[in-house]
Design a protein around this motif. Structure first.
Motif, mmCIF file in Angstrom:
data_model
loop_
_atom_site.group_PDB
_atom_site.id
_atom_site.type_symbol
_atom_site.label_atom_id
_atom_site.label_comp_id
_atom_site.label_asym_id
_atom_site.label_seq_id
_atom_site.Cartn_x
_atom_site.Cartn_y
_atom_site.Cartn_z
ATOM 1 N N SER A 28 -5.823 9.481 1.928
ATOM 2 C CA SER A 28 -7.168 8.924 1.704
ATOM 3 C C SER A 28 -7.123 7.402 1.576
ATOM 4 O O SER A 28 -8.107 6.722 1.829
ATOM 5 C CB SER A 28 -7.812 9.552 0.464
ATOM 6 O OG SER A 28 -7.100 9.192 -0.699
ATOM 7 N N VAL A 29 -5.955 6.852 1.194
ATOM 8 C CA VAL A 29 -5.797 5.402 1.085
ATOM 9 C C VAL A 29 -5.123 4.829 2.334
ATOM 10 O O VAL A 29 -5.587 3.843 2.908
ATOM 11 C CB VAL A 29 -4.958 5.033 -0.164
ATOM 12 C CG1 VAL A 29 -4.732 3.535 -0.245
ATOM 13 C CG2 VAL A 29 -5.620 5.553 -1.427
ATOM 14 N N LEU A 30 -4.017 5.454 2.753
ATOM 15 C CA LEU A 30 -3.228 4.926 3.868
ATOM 16 C C LEU A 30 -3.748 5.370 5.229
ATOM 17 O O LEU A 30 -3.487 4.711 6.236
ATOM 18 C CB LEU A 30 -1.770 5.379 3.740
ATOM 19 C CG LEU A 30 -1.007 4.926 2.503
ATOM 20 C CD1 LEU A 30 0.349 5.613 2.437
ATOM 21 C CD2 LEU A 30 -0.850 3.420 2.506
ATOM 22 N N GLY A 31 -4.433 6.499 5.283
ATOM 23 C CA GLY A 31 -4.753 7.119 6.556
ATOM 24 C C GLY A 31 -3.501 7.851 7.033
ATOM 25 O O GLY A 31 -2.472 7.855 6.353
ATOM 26 N N SER A 65 0.827 -1.211 0.000
ATOM 27 C CA SER A 65 0.000 0.000 0.000
ATOM 28 C C SER A 65 0.862 1.262 0.000
ATOM 29 O O SER A 65 0.529 2.243 -0.667
ATOM 30 C CB SER A 65 -0.969 -0.003 1.182
ATOM 31 O OG SER A 65 -0.270 -0.110 2.395
ATOM 32 N N VAL A 66 1.986 1.249 0.703
ATOM 33 C CA VAL A 66 2.894 2.402 0.686
ATOM 34 C C VAL A 66 3.563 2.501 -0.683
ATOM 35 O O VAL A 66 3.660 3.578 -1.266
ATOM 36 C CB VAL A 66 3.953 2.306 1.808
ATOM 37 C CG1 VAL A 66 5.029 3.371 1.644
ATOM 38 C CG2 VAL A 66 3.286 2.422 3.173
ATOM 39 N N PHE A 67 4.002 1.374 -1.229
ATOM 40 C CA PHE A 67 4.624 1.361 -2.557
ATOM 41 C C PHE A 67 3.680 1.956 -3.603
ATOM 42 O O PHE A 67 4.086 2.758 -4.441
ATOM 43 C CB PHE A 67 5.020 -0.065 -2.945
ATOM 44 C CG PHE A 67 5.700 -0.149 -4.272
ATOM 45 C CD1 PHE A 67 7.047 0.174 -4.396
ATOM 46 C CD2 PHE A 67 5.001 -0.534 -5.405
ATOM 47 C CE1 PHE A 67 7.685 0.114 -5.632
ATOM 48 C CE2 PHE A 67 5.628 -0.605 -6.637
ATOM 49 C CZ PHE A 67 6.975 -0.278 -6.749
ATOM 50 N N ASP A 68 2.399 1.579 -3.538
ATOM 51 C CA ASP A 68 1.404 2.050 -4.501
ATOM 52 C C ASP A 68 1.071 3.530 -4.337
ATOM 53 O O ASP A 68 0.523 4.140 -5.257
ATOM 54 C CB ASP A 68 0.108 1.236 -4.386
ATOM 55 C CG ASP A 68 0.286 -0.200 -4.841
ATOM 56 O OD1 ASP A 68 1.265 -0.502 -5.557
ATOM 57 O OD2 ASP A 68 -0.565 -1.039 -4.468
ATOM 58 N N ASN A 69 1.365 4.106 -3.184
ATOM 59 C CA ASN A 69 1.018 5.499 -2.908
ATOM 60 C C ASN A 69 2.240 6.397 -2.718
ATOM 61 O O ASN A 69 2.146 7.456 -2.107
ATOM 62 C CB ASN A 69 0.109 5.578 -1.679
ATOM 63 C CG ASN A 69 -1.266 5.057 -1.986
ATOM 64 O OD1 ASN A 69 -2.068 5.777 -2.567
ATOM 65 N ND2 ASN A 69 -1.533 3.808 -1.660
ATOM 66 N N SER A 70 3.380 5.948 -3.240
ATOM 67 C CA SER A 70 4.594 6.760 -3.144
ATOM 68 C C SER A 70 5.286 6.821 -4.505
ATOM 69 O O SER A 70 5.130 5.932 -5.330
ATOM 70 C CB SER A 70 5.544 6.189 -2.090
ATOM 71 O OG SER A 70 5.991 4.903 -2.458
#
Length: 173
Positions: A106-109, A77-82
């Motif tokens: 909005s995805v990770l909080g 999830s971090v990889f997908d949002n960084s």
């Protein structure tokens, strides 16, 4: 005398409201003792991050005579949002850098598991590496320096203390 008590209550309330702030980054290790050559895995968690963060850099010191940094594995999830993540060492310092995409919160909080730092134990009978914060740097998308943690709302106790002192002072007048 009554004013001194009121001021003491106010100070106590404010101290209590500020002392509850948690650290931006916390760790959880997989064992208490390691042998020479063991892989040491430390889970890394982000807590109450400022949702305006675009780029984050954190520097820790650690005992490089006892441990060698191996790799950072970020969660999917971090990889997908960084747009960028890296961790590397220079001497006794571990440098971590993270670039986050717009709307990451909005995805990770604002609190999430970042991933896992892996170290190699260089001696037997050692406990988990102690990472000591040296520097913390955060920027927003415009490149302005910002606070890395969210600004917490005032504590309910502090609000009640302030309101109580105001009412107490009005009553004395």
């Amino acid at each position: 005398m009554k004013m001194k008590i009121a001021n003491l209550i106010l100070i106590f309330g404010l101290v209590m409201s500020f002392s509850s702030k948690a650290s931006l980054i916390t760790f959880s290790n997989d064992s208490q003792s390691y042998l020479n050559g063991d892989i040491v895995e430390i889970e890394v968690f982000i807590n109450e991050a400022n949702p305006s963060i675009d780029f984050l850099e954190v520097v820790w010191s650690f005992d490089s005579s006892l441990f060698e940094f191996d790799v950072l594995s970020v969660t999917n999830s971090v990889f997908d949002n960084s747009y960028f993540d890296d961790a590397y060492t220079i001497g006794d310092e571990l440098i971590f850098q993270l670039g986050l995409l717009a709307d990451w919160e909005s995805v990770l909080g604002t609190s999430f598991k970042l991933g896992t730092f892996s170290f190699v134990a260089l001696e037997g009978g050692v406990s988990s590496p102690e990472l000591t914060l040296v520097d913390l740097f955060a920027q927003n998308i415009e490149g302005d320096d910002i606070e890395a943690t969210s600004v917490p709302a005032p504590s309910t106790l502090a609000i009640f203390c302030i309101a109580g002192i105001i009412l107490f002072r009005k009553r004395i007048s």
